[in-house]
Write a protein that holds these residues in place. Structure first.
Motif, PDB file in Angstrom:
ATOM      1  N   LYS A 134       1.538 -22.327  -0.776  1.00 34.98           N
ATOM      2  CA  LYS A 134       1.943 -20.876  -1.771  1.00 34.98           C
ATOM      3  C   LYS A 134       2.466 -20.092  -1.098  1.00 34.98           C
ATOM      4  O   LYS A 134       2.587 -18.917  -2.015  1.00 34.98           O
ATOM      5  N   GLN A 135       1.920 -19.230  -0.208  1.00 33.06           N
ATOM      6  CA  GLN A 135       1.866 -17.709   0.366  1.00 33.06           C
ATOM      7  C   GLN A 135       1.634 -16.303  -0.934  1.00 33.06           C
ATOM      8  O   GLN A 135       2.254 -15.940  -1.025  1.00 33.06           O
ATOM      9  N   ASP A 136       0.464 -16.506  -1.322  1.00 34.64           N
ATOM     10  CA  ASP A 136       0.223 -15.816  -2.266  1.00 34.64           C
ATOM     11  C   ASP A 136      -0.522 -14.808  -0.712  1.00 34.64           C
ATOM     12  O   ASP A 136      -1.090 -14.280  -0.606  1.00 34.64           O
ATOM     13  N   LEU A 137      -0.319 -13.326  -1.010  1.00 36.32           N
ATOM     14  CA  LEU A 137       0.433 -12.144  -0.670  1.00 36.32           C
ATOM     15  C   LEU A 137      -0.845 -11.603  -0.249  1.00 36.32           C
ATOM     16  O   LEU A 137      -1.436 -10.800  -0.040  1.00 36.32           O
ATOM     17  N   ALA A 345     -12.815 -12.609   5.542  1.00 36.37           N
ATOM     18  CA  ALA A 345     -11.381 -13.655   6.229  1.00 36.37           C
ATOM     19  C   ALA A 345     -10.887 -14.655   3.765  1.00 36.37           C
ATOM     20  O   ALA A 345     -11.777 -14.343   4.097  1.00 36.37           O
ATOM     21  N   MET A 346      -9.897 -13.707   4.426  1.00 34.23           N
ATOM     22  CA  MET A 346      -9.778 -14.113   2.833  1.00 34.23           C
ATOM     23  C   MET A 346      -8.970 -16.208   2.433  1.00 34.23           C
ATOM     24  O   MET A 346      -9.615 -16.552   1.655  1.00 34.23           O
ATOM     25  N   GLN A 347      -8.266 -16.354   3.449  1.00 35.60           N
ATOM     26  CA  GLN A 347      -8.122 -17.774   3.138  1.00 35.60           C
ATOM     27  C   GLN A 347      -8.832 -18.544   2.966  1.00 35.60           C
ATOM     28  O   GLN A 347      -9.119 -19.568   1.942  1.00 35.60           O
TER      29      GLN A 347
ATOM     30  N   ASP B 115       2.329  -3.422   4.959  1.00 32.94           N
ATOM     31  CA  ASP B 115       3.419  -4.404   4.451  1.00 32.94           C
ATOM     32  C   ASP B 115       3.321  -5.379   4.415  1.00 32.94           C
ATOM     33  O   ASP B 115       3.772  -5.977   5.638  1.00 32.94           O
ATOM     34  N   VAL B 116       2.867  -6.680   3.961  1.00 25.05           N
ATOM     35  CA  VAL B 116       2.373  -7.808   4.434  1.00 25.05           C
ATOM     36  C   VAL B 116       3.510  -8.637   4.210  1.00 25.05           C
ATOM     37  O   VAL B 116       3.398  -9.774   4.102  1.00 25.05           O
ATOM     38  N   SER B 117       4.590  -8.402   3.515  1.00 27.77           N
ATOM     39  CA  SER B 117       5.514  -9.361   2.825  1.00 27.77           C
ATOM     40  C   SER B 117       6.888  -9.567   3.195  1.00 27.77           C
ATOM     41  O   SER B 117       7.539  -9.563   3.145  1.00 27.77           O
ATOM     42  N   THR B 120       9.384 -11.800   8.138  1.00 25.63           N
ATOM     43  CA  THR B 120       8.611 -12.528  10.161  1.00 25.63           C
ATOM     44  C   THR B 120       7.787 -13.018   9.078  1.00 25.63           C
ATOM     45  O   THR B 120       6.701 -12.982  10.296  1.00 25.63           O
ATOM     46  N   LEU B 121       7.015 -12.326   8.090  1.00 25.85           N
ATOM     47  CA  LEU B 121       5.606 -13.429   8.508  1.00 25.85           C
ATOM     48  C   LEU B 121       5.509 -14.734   7.705  1.00 25.85           C
ATOM     49  O   LEU B 121       4.622 -15.507   7.837  1.00 25.85           O
ATOM     50  N   LYS B 122       6.641 -14.747   7.430  1.00 23.00           N
ATOM     51  CA  LYS B 122       6.216 -16.221   6.790  1.00 23.00           C
ATOM     52  C   LYS B 122       6.468 -17.477   7.908  1.00 23.00           C
ATOM     53  O   LYS B 122       5.530 -18.165   7.229  1.00 23.00           O
TER      54      LYS B 122
END
Lengths: 494, 494
Positions: A134-137, A345-347, B115-117, B120-122
């Motif tokens: 889902k990649q929820d930032l 930790a969020m996840q 910035d976590v968007s 390169t973080l994918k």
């Protein structure tokens, strides 16, 4: 549970209750088949199961008999620790216990680690995988200092089962119950203060108190009814006690659930002397009886109870998801949380919240409660079978920890060292006291499914105990060389 | 970077260096096209980009001109805090700043969030998803108290870039740099001890020191060369200082990288007075110059430096993965870690270790360094454009934080309150001092890509500053009602 397992459980209960007595012949397979309206093979399977558990013994051409056995060992008596505040030490022994976890070859009977291999935990993995998709930032960003809001809500809902009416706003998420206890203790106390604890007490709590320079007064604790209120009252009269740390539900290490009336009385006492109660409920949801026991927090009217818990024993410790409901100490707890970790930790928070929301938590809890209870039956049956007479063993009301008291002069630190050669680790009793008590006690975990290796380990422990007792003349049997053995033991103690 | 972006960067540099001066006409599109061997449209695109950044202005039928602008504002002078140990307060203001993050409508220029968007973080998300699929039970269990071994190894390898030769065994994983600092400080100090800090100092460090009852002595700090060694030496002579907390690389909030010679001199000073150095390197890998600056830890010979860092600024703060290399304080740090959290979340540790192992970390770092540097160019260009004269602005060597010093009498606490109505949050300078300094300063973050909303926010902040300065007669322009404005300001201050 299949039909034959149900039948086996019923028969085991009858044996436990004395309906079929030690050495007595059991009903024939045909008779039982008729009595319970089940097939012959179901009865045979049930008998096989009981035979495996060593509850019954087959005799060729005569049928099955109740295995002759010793009576259940007595429970430990109320403890009698020193009646003055003491400094805590023992860190090296705690570290040794923790590091024992690193050795994969060790059978870790000393650790408070739950079984994380249950199939009811599978959905948690799926949820983690979906979080990755889902990649929820928001999950990569700093957490809200109070914790992930959907998780706070789920925690508040779960608290209803323990009689608590909490709103999500009253819950603070922490990095495990360890951080919950740490911030709760720091919110209540300053270095140099005195805190009352049950004796024996979880070694983690002891080390937290030590780390913050807090002295403890250990209060005698009964293995059925919990902390002695009479002794606690005396201590209150004598010392300026700031707070009490208790594990009233499925106590670690004694396994009791404090009766409701005594929980109420403890709260009244804390009110009278204006002390805070730090309530560690980390095993509370694993009580074998349903509905689960209430928390002291549920009786609290003026916010003096700081309820600490986590998902470390119920789900998995590696998630590091705990919480505290700090009552009137909310602001101080938030400040202390900021000071120690800032946020969690969020996840893992998101994964746990989703696991509960999707309805997987309660079925998992039910399964684990049953598994631990079954493990206990097996474990205690084998302890009874292998261990020598003259020991006391607790009968836990939940969780997966058992406390064994050996004769006064016994030295479990030395025993643990001996067991090391057999790759067995136990928790020595002295970890649970600041005043050098319980060197003759052991805490064992029965979290993992009982298997031949566990049985072998119990037999090894029992043999080591028996031979040590013989060496020290704690058993009637005497042999040449006893004096030397006693001497070497005294050396080890010094 | 595309061709036209490269050209735009080159032209911007020439403007910055004064090759094309303020108000001067720029070369024609055709001339540039020939000079750089690029197409006409590439030059046009480059000029459009510079126009967007307000570096150049088109004039109909005459071509492009360098936008007339003010000179770069000066850097803040060396700070002069009080020369005695003080108690830390300010928790309420810190909490206000933290809680500002909860309001999604707020433009959070005050927070230290990266910035976590970035694309390169994918791969990190993919790795998390794969962790869910692989179902490694070890990740659900208690962590090794020292941290997840593969991660400790990766951290030790990364440290080579900062000149450190660490073995994995010397690294302890923590729940973010926050816990690293917390356990490092507690490993070195007892309540009541005195610690020297840079002034201004990160508010998190201040609160940790406060929470443990430690007094701080704030040392004057230069926005180019860092902590004043002369002032520090004087403080050492006067007070029993146990340790020094410094952020020598990409300092928070001043942005400097301490020159290597001064790092060496600081270490020598610490050795002479036998003090520990707690080195916060959390922004060190985001230095704009490559190779990254060395750590003081890399010069350490007797283990007195405790190097603290995390992946919170380089990858994502929500992971809560930090570390400390505690040197000779290793055992104390482990004890303190056991006391505050016991262990860290396993999955995020495993995810980070895998992200680095698969080679995604360095390309990500490179991109973030470039992005933050580009953001800084944009940000500072607009600060210069909008903000009134008479202010000082830092020129960070890395990270994404800028420090703005307004005239002495200015009150940024009041400014922050005014900006709240426009949904803009800044970090007020007073958070960075224990002795009530820097009320006239601001810290702004330029982590997020520069966009029209950021520009609008900078214009709003500048307007608010200008009008406040006018009210308080800090600017030449006077108007009726000034006295009243001053009065109400005094009221707000009380």
């Amino acid at each position: 549970m299949t039909r034959y397992q149900r039948l086996a459980t019923l028969l085991a209960q009858r044996i436990e209750q004395g309906l079929y007595q030690s050495g007595e012949r059991l009903p024939s397979v045909r008779a039982l088949s008729e009595e319970h309206c089940v097939s012959i093979s179901t009865v045979q399977q049930a008998y096989h199961l009981l035979e495996e558990k060593q509850l019954i013994t087959p005799q060729p051409r005569s049928g099955y008999f109740v295995t002759p056995r010793k009576a259940a060992p007595p429970m430990p008596a109320i403890t009698r620790p020193a009646q003055r505040p003491v400094e805590i030490t023992q860190w090296e022994s705690v570290l040794e216990l923790i590091n024992g976890r690193l050795d994969r070859d060790n059978l870790q009977l000393g650790s408070g680690t739950p079984d994380v291999s249950s199939p009811t935990l599978k959905p948690l993995w799926k949820i983690i995988s979906r979080i990755g998709q889902k990649q929820d930032l928001a999950l990569l960003n700093y957490d809200n200092i109070y914790g992930y809001p959907p998780l706070r809500e789920q925690v508040a809902r779960l608290a209803i089962d323990s009689g608590c009416r909490l709103s999500a706003d009253e819950v603070v998420i922490t990095t495990g119950c360890h951080e919950a206890l740490s911030v709760a203790i720091r919110a209540v106390c300053q270095p140099g203060d005195i805190v009352a604890v049950e004796s024996p007490t979880f070694h983690g709590t002891m080390q937290i108190l030590r780390g913050f320079g807090i002295r403890v007064i250990e209060i005698p604790t009964d293995s059925v009814t919990g902390i002695s209120l009479e002794a606690l009252e005396l201590a209150f009269e004598q010392w300026p006690i700031k707070g009490i740390v208790v594990v009233p539900n499925c106590n670690n290490p004694l396994g009791f659930v404090m009766p409701d009336a005594r929980k109420r009385a403890l709260l009244t006492l804390a009110e009278r002397f204006d002390a805070a109660i730090i309530e560690d409920d980390v095993y509370g949801e694993l009580a074998y009886d349903y509905p689960r026991p209430i928390t002291i927090k549920s009786l609290d009217v003026d916010g003096r109870v700081l309820l600490c818990s986590s998902f470390s024993k119920t789900l998995a410790p590696g998630l590091r998801v705990g919480w505290v409901a700090p009552g009137r100490y909310f602001d101080r707890v938030i400040h202390m949380k900021y000071i120690v970790t800032g946020s969690s930790a969020m996840q893992t928070q998101a994964a746990v919240a989703e696991f509960i929301r999707q309805g997987y938590y309660q079925p998992h809890l039910r399964r684990m409660r049953q598994q631990y209870q079954r493990n206990y039956d097996n474990f205690s049956c084998h302890v009874r079978h292998y261990f020598p007479c003259g020991i006391c063993v607790t009968r836990p009301c939940g969780g997966f920890l058992i406390w064994i008291e050996l004769p006064e002069a016994f030295d479990t630190v030395r025993l643990n060292r001996e067991l090391h050669a057999s790759n067995i680790q136990v928790a020595v009793g002295s970890l649970f006291s600041a005043s050098g008590k319980y060197r003759n006690c052991l805490r064992l975990s029965y979290a993992m499914p009982f298997n031949p290796r566990t049985e072998q380990a119990l037999a090894t422990i029992a043999a080591a105990i028996e031979s040590a007792m013989e060496r020290c003349s704690l058993l009637p049997a005497a042999e040449p060389g006893t004096a030397q053995a006693v001497e070497s033991r005294a050396g080890a103690k010094g």
